[in-house]
Design a protein around this motif. Structure first.
Motif, PDB file in Angstrom:
ATOM      1  N   LEU A  55      73.565 -24.679 -25.856  1.00 35.97           N
ATOM      2  CA  LEU A  55      74.623 -24.386 -26.826  1.00 35.97           C
ATOM      3  C   LEU A  55      75.595 -25.552 -26.943  1.00 35.97           C
ATOM      4  O   LEU A  55      75.743 -26.331 -26.006  1.00 35.97           O
ATOM      5  N   MET A  63      71.522 -32.723 -28.936  1.00 38.91           N
ATOM      6  CA  MET A  63      72.962 -32.792 -29.126  1.00 38.91           C
ATOM      7  C   MET A  63      73.578 -33.540 -27.970  1.00 38.91           C
ATOM      8  O   MET A  63      72.905 -33.881 -27.022  1.00 38.91           O
ATOM      9  N   VAL A  89      85.364 -14.250 -35.419  1.00 42.22           N
ATOM     10  CA  VAL A  89      84.967 -15.515 -34.779  1.00 42.22           C
ATOM     11  C   VAL A  89      84.445 -16.484 -35.837  1.00 42.22           C
ATOM     12  O   VAL A  89      83.542 -16.147 -36.599  1.00 42.22           O
ATOM     13  N   ARG A  90      85.029 -17.649 -35.888  1.00 40.06           N
ATOM     14  CA  ARG A  90      84.511 -18.677 -36.795  1.00 40.06           C
ATOM     15  C   ARG A  90      83.726 -19.736 -36.034  1.00 40.06           C
ATOM     16  O   ARG A  90      82.764 -20.292 -36.549  1.00 40.06           O
ATOM     17  N   HIS A  91      84.150 -20.054 -34.811  1.00 37.46           N
ATOM     18  CA  HIS A  91      83.516 -21.158 -34.081  1.00 37.46           C
ATOM     19  C   HIS A  91      83.204 -20.768 -32.644  1.00 37.46           C
ATOM     20  O   HIS A  91      84.121 -20.561 -31.847  1.00 37.46           O
ATOM     21  N   ALA A  92      81.933 -20.698 -32.308  1.00 39.15           N
ATOM     22  CA  ALA A  92      81.490 -20.458 -30.926  1.00 39.15           C
ATOM     23  C   ALA A  92      80.002 -20.758 -30.868  1.00 39.15           C
ATOM     24  O   ALA A  92      79.301 -20.620 -31.871  1.00 39.15           O
ATOM     25  N   GLY A  93      79.532 -21.173 -29.700  1.00 38.47           N
ATOM     26  CA  GLY A  93      78.097 -21.420 -29.547  1.00 38.47           C
ATOM     27  C   GLY A  93      77.320 -20.115 -29.511  1.00 38.47           C
ATOM     28  O   GLY A  93      76.315 -19.958 -30.196  1.00 38.47           O
ATOM     29  N   ALA A  94      77.799 -19.174 -28.714  1.00 43.83           N
ATOM     30  CA  ALA A  94      77.177 -17.851 -28.635  1.00 43.83           C
ATOM     31  C   ALA A  94      78.263 -16.835 -28.332  1.00 43.83           C
ATOM     32  O   ALA A  94      79.274 -17.159 -27.684  1.00 43.83           O
ATOM     33  N   SER A 121      82.261 -28.764 -30.086  1.00 43.71           N
ATOM     34  CA  SER A 121      81.298 -29.116 -31.132  1.00 43.71           C
ATOM     35  C   SER A 121      80.641 -27.880 -31.749  1.00 43.71           C
ATOM     36  O   SER A 121      79.857 -28.002 -32.688  1.00 43.71           O
ATOM     37  N   ALA A 122      80.997 -26.683 -31.251  1.00 44.24           N
ATOM     38  CA  ALA A 122      80.536 -25.457 -31.911  1.00 44.24           C
ATOM     39  C   ALA A 122      81.140 -25.358 -33.314  1.00 44.24           C
ATOM     40  O   ALA A 122      80.734 -24.529 -34.113  1.00 44.24           O
ATOM     41  N   ARG A 123      82.122 -26.206 -33.603  1.00 43.62           N
ATOM     42  CA  ARG A 123      82.642 -26.295 -34.977  1.00 43.62           C
ATOM     43  C   ARG A 123      81.557 -26.783 -35.939  1.00 43.62           C
ATOM     44  O   ARG A 123      81.623 -26.515 -37.130  1.00 43.62           O
ATOM     45  N   PHE A 124      80.586 -27.551 -35.431  1.00 47.36           N
ATOM     46  CA  PHE A 124      79.594 -28.138 -36.356  1.00 47.36           C
ATOM     47  C   PHE A 124      78.158 -28.148 -35.820  1.00 47.36           C
ATOM     48  O   PHE A 124      77.228 -28.296 -36.589  1.00 47.36           O
ATOM     49  N   PHE A 125      77.970 -27.992 -34.506  1.00 45.89           N
ATOM     50  CA  PHE A 125      76.612 -27.921 -33.963  1.00 45.89           C
ATOM     51  C   PHE A 125      76.227 -26.458 -33.725  1.00 45.89           C
ATOM     52  O   PHE A 125      77.082 -25.597 -33.606  1.00 45.89           O
ATOM     53  N   SER A 126      74.920 -26.225 -33.592  1.00 46.35           N
ATOM     54  CA  SER A 126      74.415 -24.872 -33.393  1.00 46.35           C
ATOM     55  C   SER A 126      73.639 -24.769 -32.096  1.00 46.35           C
ATOM     56  O   SER A 126      73.243 -25.780 -31.516  1.00 46.35           O
ATOM     57  N   ALA A 127      73.404 -23.551 -31.673  1.00 50.05           N
ATOM     58  CA  ALA A 127      72.494 -23.292 -30.568  1.00 50.05           C
ATOM     59  C   ALA A 127      71.145 -23.935 -30.873  1.00 50.05           C
ATOM     60  O   ALA A 127      70.746 -24.010 -32.035  1.00 50.05           O
TER      61      ALA A 127
END
Lengths: 427, 427
Positions: A368, A230, A341-346, A373-379
């Motif tokens: 993370l 990422m 929570v809708r958007h967070a890395g962790a 970008s936690a809106r669309f990327f993941s851990a």
């Protein structure tokens, strides 16, 4: 650290500004980065060694690029017993969490038609580890262990040195994580070597790991030739707190993130003005005691904001809009709050989960998504080290049953040979 | 279509050349693409309309960008009943396959510590659909349906027109797939609008769908600001055949891929020189009968190769080295042969599975990695439209148990505030 209330006029503007942070590209360096990549693609090991000399001041021959087994064995002697044990403990926890992420190949049969999805690990993964003063053996574990758990055959690691010697902490962490080969090169030239391959360094399928802006730009350029993890930016922590939160804990956790990087972003979002004020006081009180106070002070002065909202609902709206890398919930019934929570890395839930515990030993990955970008990327996860291949198997009867539909759709798209390929089966 | 045997000297060289194909970047157009993106980020709808006029020759006001409900209703009238039915049949099959890809949120509790992974759909997804003569309603289904199955709240679609009217096939497919809003804009300006948002067009979290080299370059530039699906190249089919394969089927399937694109790549890998020769003859025989013979002829002349190997093992080595988008197995016991495949976008098993059936109605996604990127990329799937958030919740006792390890690791990394944040809990 400034306090801003939802009643203030600038609340929305401030929030918008925070939301617009994000991974900035540096167009200026891109030309130079492409030049180096191209030279490595063409020149292989010789080009790599030339750039290592130029940028790291290290004289290296192709034969010296790879770290020898003796160096790794030797590295362990530098570590205390508790350091070795703690690395191994963390590795065990990380391995155990990522084992649970395993997805399996499946094939489903319906009326004789088999459809499925085959999971295969990547063949070769390259891990970039930054050099310099910041020394993160935990990041070596977090990147390499999921790859090995996924079944990647060959995990290689590149890291720059000026002396030719890689820090024993990194060597030991790599060895504990199961890294197969280590190379003492870094920078754009290392990314190029891992993307295109040289005589010494294998061409990889994916490059993961953090790096400075040159490394980040290089990863962006080679994306497509290989996969990358990422686009990583500075660390972030957002704490959602209600009146039950302990300001001491809030402040300690915010500073823990701030000490990472002058550019780190820390935010408090609370329904309690009292808590906000107490946290700001606590931060000011704890800051001067830190060994990395200069870094943390810069981060706090530049970016830290305490948002005071009138409702918990609004607090979660702010948290979701910011989509922080790390989100801590210091609220009543924190586990229920996770659903908001809708958007967070962790997400770190409740008063006994300081983010630091997850940075090291909890087990979930600490790599993370940042910058919203936690809106669309993941851990980072096992999914990053496998790929999925669709499987389709028809029989004669079922093929006949769908033939009319295929012919009709191929007709709509003007692809006559598509229809013919099915007709050819019934001739 | 040329035949090359593993006994020939150029076998390895030819194979290496094929393996080095891949997604080429076009550095020349990048500057212009960035200019347009920047103008759209700053100028919003007005900039979009200006470029639409410049590139598509279409006069558009911001109010006219969005397709009205009546236009969609009207589009259905253009379709025959069987066209409508076939689109709906395909949609149903695609939906049903992707339902099986669903992953669930999980939380695991061990000694009071909760660790887990929360699955959340993306909020907004943008689908790019190319304009021009090639008209692929099936691709609209393949991109939009997984997003809706994943639970994406808002799926929008952008496609260019010169007349202002979008083809009824595309409108009907979008409606059947559940696309929420359609905009009559395309090109780099559409990618910019979806990446940054305008007054009319929402900022998306991910942009998917094929496009010309300008669109592909634009997607690469906005990657990070939003997520993108993959860097797509020309279509590919590799057929692995033994002496039991029917040359007629081989040829029909190879031509079905070749008619897509002048740049399409088709390969036969077989242990049988007889089959290779028969396929080459069949291809030559069928080619002139195709409506898209010019396109298919260019692809076949330019790129098609029949590799003849001495063993099946070697045939799979070639197939794995090429890592084709589509891989067809026309061999004895084809289902067992699947296990020999390490790299492919999708596998079509046995004589009754022409790739065309999977292009349209089998259900698995037809958006697949090309250019050898099947080594690390996967078919488009539900995973593309969700993200995973780590969940961590410790209790007081367990936090105390790991404190020494966290303190030790934080010490190794020189991050004192990390250790303090845990100590603060026991004060």
């Amino acid at each position: 650290m400034k306090i801003i209330s939802s009643k203030d006029r600038e609340f929305k503007k401030t929030l918008d500004q925070v939301c617009r942070r994000g991974s900035q590209q540096n167009a200026k360096i891109e030309g130079r980065v492409k030049q180096i990549l191209q030279a490595v693609e063409r020149g292989g090991d010789a080009a790599v060694c030339r750039y290592v000399k130029q940028f790291d001041g290290l004289r290296l021959t192709p034969r010296g690029i790879k770290v020898r087994r003796e160096e790794i064995v030797h590295a362990y002697k530098y570590l205390s017993i508790s350091e070795r044990n703690s690395l191994r403990f963390a590795a065990k926890r990380i391995r155990s969490f990522h084992e649970r992420q395993r997805t399996k190949t499946w094939v489903h049969t319906d009326k004789g038609v088999k459809l499925g999805q085959m999971i295969t690990p990547l063949d070769v993964v390259g891990l970039y580890v930054p050099g310099g003063k910041a020394l993160y053996p935990s990041t070596v574990l977090m990147n390499a262990i999921p790859a090995k758990v996924a079944g990647v055959g060959r995990v290689i690691m590149c890291t720059p040195t000026t002396s030719g010697e890689i820090h024993p902490y990194l060597l030991a962490a790599a060895d504990i994580a199961g890294v197969d080969e280590i190379y003492r090169i870094g920078g754009v030239q290392a990314v190029g070597a891992m993307a295109y391959g040289t005589r010494t360094i294998p061409k990889t399928d994916k490059i993961v790991g953090p790096g400075n802006m040159y490394v980040a730009a290089a990863k962006r350029v080679v994306y497509g030739t290989v996969d990358i993890d990422m686009i990583a930016g500075p660390s972030e922590l957002l704490v959602v707190a209600d009146e039950t939160a302990n300001p001491l804990h809030c402040a300690a956790d915010l500073l823990c993130e701030a000490e990472h990087d002058e550019e780190a972003r820390v935010y408090l979002v609370t329904t309690s003005l009292r808590v906000a004020k107490a946290v700001v006081r606590e931060v000011a009180k704890q800051l001067p005691k830190l060994s990395r106070k200069q870094i943390a002070t810069h981060s706090v002065r530049q970016y830290a904001i305490a948002f005071v909202t009138s409702t918990m609902e609004q607090a979660f709206d702010v948290a979701n809009a910011i989509a922080a890398e790390h989100l801590e919930l210091l609220v009543k019934r924190p586990l229920e709050a996770v659903k908001k929570v809708r958007h967070a890395g962790a997400i770190f839930v409740g008063p006994h989960t300081p983010p630091a515990v997850a940075d090291y030993v909890a087990g979930p990955n600490h790599v993370l998504p940042t910058g919203g970008s936690a809106r669309f990327f993941s851990a980072l996860s096992l999914d990053d080290f496998v790929k999925k291949t669709n499987i389709v198997m028809y029989n004669q009867k079922q093929l006949k049953e769908v033939q009319a539909h295929v012919t009709c759709l191929a007709g709509m798209e003007g692809l006559q040979a598509h229809a013919r390929s099915i007709e050819s089966r019934s001739e």
